[in-house]
Scaffold this active site. Structure first.
Site, PDB file in Angstrom:
ATOM      1  N   THR A 194      -8.266 -44.796   1.351  1.00  0.00           N
ATOM      2  CA  THR A 194      -9.155 -43.647   1.167  1.00  0.00           C
ATOM      3  C   THR A 194     -10.164 -43.908   0.043  1.00  0.00           C
ATOM      4  O   THR A 194     -11.314 -43.500   0.110  1.00  0.00           O
ATOM      5  CB  THR A 194      -8.332 -42.374   0.828  1.00  0.00           C
ATOM      6  N   SER A 243      -6.713 -44.349  -9.813  1.00  0.00           N
ATOM      7  CA  SER A 243      -6.860 -42.897  -9.880  1.00  0.00           C
ATOM      8  C   SER A 243      -5.661 -42.202 -10.519  1.00  0.00           C
ATOM      9  O   SER A 243      -5.296 -42.507 -11.643  1.00  0.00           O
ATOM     10  CB  SER A 243      -7.123 -42.364  -8.471  1.00  0.00           C
ATOM     11  N   HIS A 244      -5.032 -41.294  -9.782  1.00  0.00           N
ATOM     12  CA  HIS A 244      -3.934 -40.486 -10.319  1.00  0.00           C
ATOM     13  C   HIS A 244      -2.591 -41.204 -10.183  1.00  0.00           C
ATOM     14  O   HIS A 244      -1.569 -40.650 -10.573  1.00  0.00           O
ATOM     15  CB  HIS A 244      -3.870 -39.159  -9.556  1.00  0.00           C
ATOM     16  N   ASP A 267      -7.641 -36.661 -14.167  1.00  0.00           N
ATOM     17  CA  ASP A 267      -6.695 -37.712 -13.780  1.00  0.00           C
ATOM     18  C   ASP A 267      -7.030 -39.058 -14.428  1.00  0.00           C
ATOM     19  O   ASP A 267      -7.863 -39.129 -15.334  1.00  0.00           O
ATOM     20  CB  ASP A 267      -6.674 -37.854 -12.252  1.00  0.00           C
ATOM     21  N   ASP A 310      -8.855 -41.693 -13.717  1.00  0.00           N
ATOM     22  CA  ASP A 310     -10.249 -42.150 -13.806  1.00  0.00           C
ATOM     23  C   ASP A 310     -11.254 -41.017 -13.945  1.00  0.00           C
ATOM     24  O   ASP A 310     -12.467 -41.247 -13.853  1.00  0.00           O
ATOM     25  CB  ASP A 310     -10.603 -43.018 -12.593  1.00  0.00           C
ATOM     26  N   ASP A 321     -12.042 -38.257 -12.177  1.00  0.00           N
ATOM     27  CA  ASP A 321     -12.813 -37.583 -11.129  1.00  0.00           C
ATOM     28  C   ASP A 321     -12.131 -36.335 -10.592  1.00  0.00           C
ATOM     29  O   ASP A 321     -12.757 -35.531  -9.903  1.00  0.00           O
ATOM     30  CB  ASP A 321     -13.193 -38.551  -9.986  1.00  0.00           C
ATOM     31  N   ARG A 322     -10.847 -36.156 -10.895  1.00  0.00           N
ATOM     32  CA  ARG A 322     -10.159 -34.951 -10.418  1.00  0.00           C
ATOM     33  C   ARG A 322     -10.152 -33.873 -11.494  1.00  0.00           C
ATOM     34  O   ARG A 322     -10.330 -34.175 -12.679  1.00  0.00           O
ATOM     35  CB  ARG A 322      -8.707 -35.272 -10.050  1.00  0.00           C
ATOM     36  N   THR A 343     -11.214 -36.654   5.035  1.00  0.00           N
ATOM     37  CA  THR A 343     -10.752 -36.848   3.658  1.00  0.00           C
ATOM     38  C   THR A 343     -11.376 -38.120   3.083  1.00  0.00           C
ATOM     39  O   THR A 343     -11.393 -39.156   3.732  1.00  0.00           O
ATOM     40  CB  THR A 343      -9.216 -36.967   3.638  1.00  0.00           C
ATOM     41  N   GLU A 362     -12.686 -30.972  -2.375  1.00  0.00           N
ATOM     42  CA  GLU A 362     -11.496 -31.285  -1.585  1.00  0.00           C
ATOM     43  C   GLU A 362     -10.281 -30.600  -2.192  1.00  0.00           C
ATOM     44  O   GLU A 362     -10.223 -30.343  -3.396  1.00  0.00           O
ATOM     45  CB  GLU A 362     -11.254 -32.793  -1.582  1.00  0.00           C
ATOM     46  N   SER A 421      -7.610 -31.986  -2.803  1.00  0.00           N
ATOM     47  CA  SER A 421      -6.918 -32.925  -3.675  1.00  0.00           C
ATOM     48  C   SER A 421      -7.495 -32.913  -5.093  1.00  0.00           C
ATOM     49  O   SER A 421      -7.658 -33.950  -5.716  1.00  0.00           O
ATOM     50  CB  SER A 421      -6.994 -34.333  -3.080  1.00  0.00           C
ATOM     51  N   LYS A 443     -16.761 -37.283  -7.120  1.00  0.00           N
ATOM     52  CA  LYS A 443     -16.235 -36.043  -7.652  1.00  0.00           C
ATOM     53  C   LYS A 443     -16.130 -36.182  -9.159  1.00  0.00           C
ATOM     54  O   LYS A 443     -16.105 -37.305  -9.666  1.00  0.00           O
ATOM     55  CB  LYS A 443     -14.905 -35.673  -7.006  1.00  0.00           C
TER      56      LYS A 443
HETATM   57  C1  G16 Z   1      -9.032 -40.109  -3.272  1.00  0.00           C
HETATM   58  C2  G16 Z   1     -10.291 -39.790  -2.525  1.00  0.00           C
HETATM   59  C3  G16 Z   1     -10.323 -38.338  -2.145  1.00  0.00           C
HETATM   60  C4  G16 Z   1      -9.064 -37.970  -1.381  1.00  0.00           C
HETATM   61  C5  G16 Z   1      -7.849 -38.326  -2.210  1.00  0.00           C
HETATM   62  C6  G16 Z   1      -6.552 -38.116  -1.473  1.00  0.00           C
HETATM   63  O1  G16 Z   1      -9.048 -39.476  -4.499  1.00  0.00           O
HETATM   64  O2  G16 Z   1     -11.420 -40.091  -3.307  1.00  0.00           O
HETATM   65  O3  G16 Z   1     -11.458 -38.123  -1.380  1.00  0.00           O
HETATM   66  O4  G16 Z   1      -9.054 -36.606  -1.089  1.00  0.00           O
HETATM   67  O5  G16 Z   1      -7.899 -39.695  -2.542  1.00  0.00           O
HETATM   68  O6  G16 Z   1      -6.500 -38.983  -0.389  1.00  0.00           O
HETATM   69  P1  G16 Z   1      -5.191 -39.150   0.471  1.00  0.00           P
HETATM   70  O7  G16 Z   1      -4.843 -37.780   0.971  1.00  0.00           O
HETATM   71  O8  G16 Z   1      -5.596 -40.094   1.557  1.00  0.00           O
HETATM   72  O9  G16 Z   1      -4.097 -39.681  -0.420  1.00  0.00           O
HETATM   73  P2  G16 Z   1      -8.679 -40.257  -5.823  1.00  0.00           P
HETATM   74  O10 G16 Z   1      -8.857 -39.270  -6.920  1.00  0.00           O
HETATM   75  O11 G16 Z   1      -7.237 -40.683  -5.627  1.00  0.00           O
HETATM   76  O12 G16 Z   1      -9.597 -41.420  -5.889  1.00  0.00           O
END
Ligand code: G16
Length: 545
Positions: A18, A113-114, A279, A281, A283-284, A346, A365, A367, A378
């Site tokens: 993703t 990320s998270h 989170d 990085d 962005d959340r 997504t 989103e 998430s 984001k």
């Molecule tokens: C990433 C994507 C988001 C997505 C999220 C969850 O976020 O940038 O667009 O909504 O993953 O994805 P999944 O449901 O496939 O785990 P991040 O913050 O992890 O980079």
């Protein structure tokens, strides 16, 4: 400086998910693993040659080592100049901001990320294009294809460059500028929001906030913006020092991982009025009031309804967008204010074309992500500033703003149930079974709910007409309730099944009930339709959001 060509063996598992390539640190530590993937990026994006590249990461374990390797591969591949964050730190939104501001040909962000960090944690690498946004699927597919056949990579034979302080130097012909990680991003925020009104909120009455940086990248950004520029309370930022293992915690901004923040909001006479977290990085975002949680889908809807009040958005919105599993709260607002609302797959990358084509201004989103056309990612701190600016203008609490929004537009009760680290074959079988029965479910009555529509979501990008398929099974009921099933694309262990459940309730007299209670019947229906118990041997999820 000597450039050498190293013979390598391809790996078969470098398909980005993703959001970039995410694996255990130990996977990245395999010989040539990182090098292969980085060389594949440079092979697929020739425009990086003779241009500027932005480089940084969230500070997690392996960042420092990986940055030095990437700099040497960049120098060997003819990159003209690299701007890298001091200490190697750049948040994802900051990279997007820098790419756009300095007209870079792209950026590389090191983050998972998270996901947890540390020696036994996760690592990741993302490539962002010249628009500042995540590489589209067409590009990541090409990178993956190259990685499967790569035979050599180029690397400069040279020592490491110090990233400890801001300075400029050269690796061969490539200039490396170690830059302040925060200033350009903070200046952009200052253009978008009314800092003087927010400052007055902090200084004219005993308003206080608590931002949990989770020992991740946002600490320095939050301190500069909230404490220095906005004069927030001196203890506004907690866990503000970035650490390689995030202090052993999970840098995921949700209620399960922010107990210190929650305590700061809900206990004592000096409890903060406003809380937020971001989170790994940056962005959340998670937004909290006292004893009050704002669902991310609601947050997007509230932003859309109120954006015109804020200086950066006073011209009104072009349109809005949300991902498939995000609740339809923003759809209600869009309809009422007369703007288009898009439903995308997504992944933030799917908003890129809509933003570039000026079809939308805001997007978000479920998430814990929201953002606008100011960058192409984001943006956690942006969302926090949006809420602060709104509170300062409305002089209302987070809870008051949210409740009055529900009163006006109705409430979308919403939950997500995750079954984590499940066997990948079992997960695929479950989804395939759902796919097989989509048409036969239509018209079925389950207790109080009758299925109106059921399909496997596909998306035709309205700008470039590209088609993406198999994006999630959606079951929509006659009363507008929805259940969505999809597999996560960000995990690093087995598969994760996500079940998203939503019910719209118009009557304000019914807005006080507990979410899991309101959604109980739909949760049971979801488990029945997917036959969860038979597939997983249990019917209780690992995580409920
Ligand atoms: C990433 C994507 C988001 C997505 C999220 C969850 O976020 O940038 O667009 O909504 O993953 O994805 P999944 O449901 O496939 O785990 P991040 O913050 O992890 O980079």
């Amino acid at each position: 400086m000597n450039i050498i060509s190293i013979v390598t063996t391809p790996y078969s598992d470098q398909k980005p998910g993703t959001s970039g390539l995410r694996k255990k640190v130990t996977v990245f530590q395999q010989p040539h693993y990182l090098e292969n993937f980085v060389q594949s990026i440079f092979n697929v994006v020739p425009e990086l040659k003779n241009h500027l590249l932005i480089l940084g990461g969230d500070g997690r374990f392996y960042n420092a080592r990986a940055l030095q390797t990437i700099l040497k591969i960049a120098a060997a591949n003819g990159i003209k100049r690299v701007m890298v964050g001091e200490q190697g730190l750049l948040s994802t939104p900051a990279v997007s901001c820098l790419i756009r501001k300095y007209h870079a040909a792209g950026g590389i962000i090191l983050s998972a990320s998270h996901n947890p960090g540390g020696v036994n944690g996760d690592f990741g690498i993302k490539f962002n294009s010249a628009n500042g946004g995540p590489a589209p699927t067409s590009l990541t597919n090409k990178i993956y294809d190259i990685s499967k056949n790569i035979k050599t990579y180029q690397i400069a034979e040279t020592g490491d460059i110090s990233l400890d302080t801001q300075q400029s130097s050269y690796l061969g012909d490539m200039r490396v500028d170690v830059i302040n990680s925060v200033n350009d991003y903070a200046n952009l925020m200052q253009q978008l929001f009314d800092f003087s009104t927010i400052k007055t909120l902090f200084t004219s009455r005993a308003f206080s906030m608590c931002f949990d940086a989770m020992h991740a990248v946002t600490g320095p950004y939050a301190k500069e913006i909230f404490e220095n520029r906005l004069s927030a309370n001196i203890d506004a930022v907690i866990n503000g020092v970035p650490l390689e293992d995030f202090g052993g915690t999970h840098p995921d901004p949700n209620l399960a991982h922010t107990s210190e923040l929650i305590a700061r909001l809900n206990t004592g006479i000096n409890a903060a009025e406003f809380g937020a977290a971001s989170d790994g990085d940056g962005d959340r975002n998670m937004i909290l009031g006292r004893n009050f949680f704002v669902n991310p889908s609601d947050s997007l809807a509230i932003m859309t309804a109120n954006a015109h009040l804020l200086p950066g958005y006073s011209q009104g919105l072009r349109g809005a967008a949300r991902s498939l599993p995000t609740s339809r709260a923003v759809d209600k607002v869009s309809e009422e204010i007369g703007i288009d609302c898009y439903e995308t797959p997504t992944g933030w990358k799917y908003f890129g074309n809509l933003l570039d084509d000026k079809r939308i201004t805001l997007c978000g989103e479920e998430s814990f992500g929201s953002g606008s056309d100011h960058i192409r990612e984001k943006d956690g701190i942006w969302a926090v500033l949006f809420w602060l600016n709104l509170i300062a203008i409305k002089q209302q609490s987070v809870e008051e703003i949210t409740r009055s929004h529900w009163k006006r537009y109705g409430r979308h009760y919403y939950t997500r149930h995750d079954y984590e680290a499940i066997n990948s074959d079992t997960a695929e079988t479950l989804v395939q079974n759902l796919r097989n029965q989509t048409s036969s479910l239509i018209g079925n009555q389950y207790g109080n709910y009758k299925v109106l529509l059921c399909d496997d979501f596909s998306y035709t990008d309205p700008v470039d007409n590209s088609l993406t398929e198999k994006l999630g099974i959606r079951v929509i009921f006659e009363d507008e309730s929805r259940i969505i099933f999809r597999l996560s694309g960000t995990g690093t262990e087995g598969s994760t099944l996500r079940i998203y459940i939503e019910k719209y309730v118009r009557d304000p007299a019914l807005h006080e009930r507990a979410t899991q209670t309101v959604l109980a019947e739909l949760i049971t229906i979801a488990n029945t339709i997917a036959d969860i118990e038979n597939h997983f041997g249990r019917s209780h999820p690992d995580a409920i959001t």
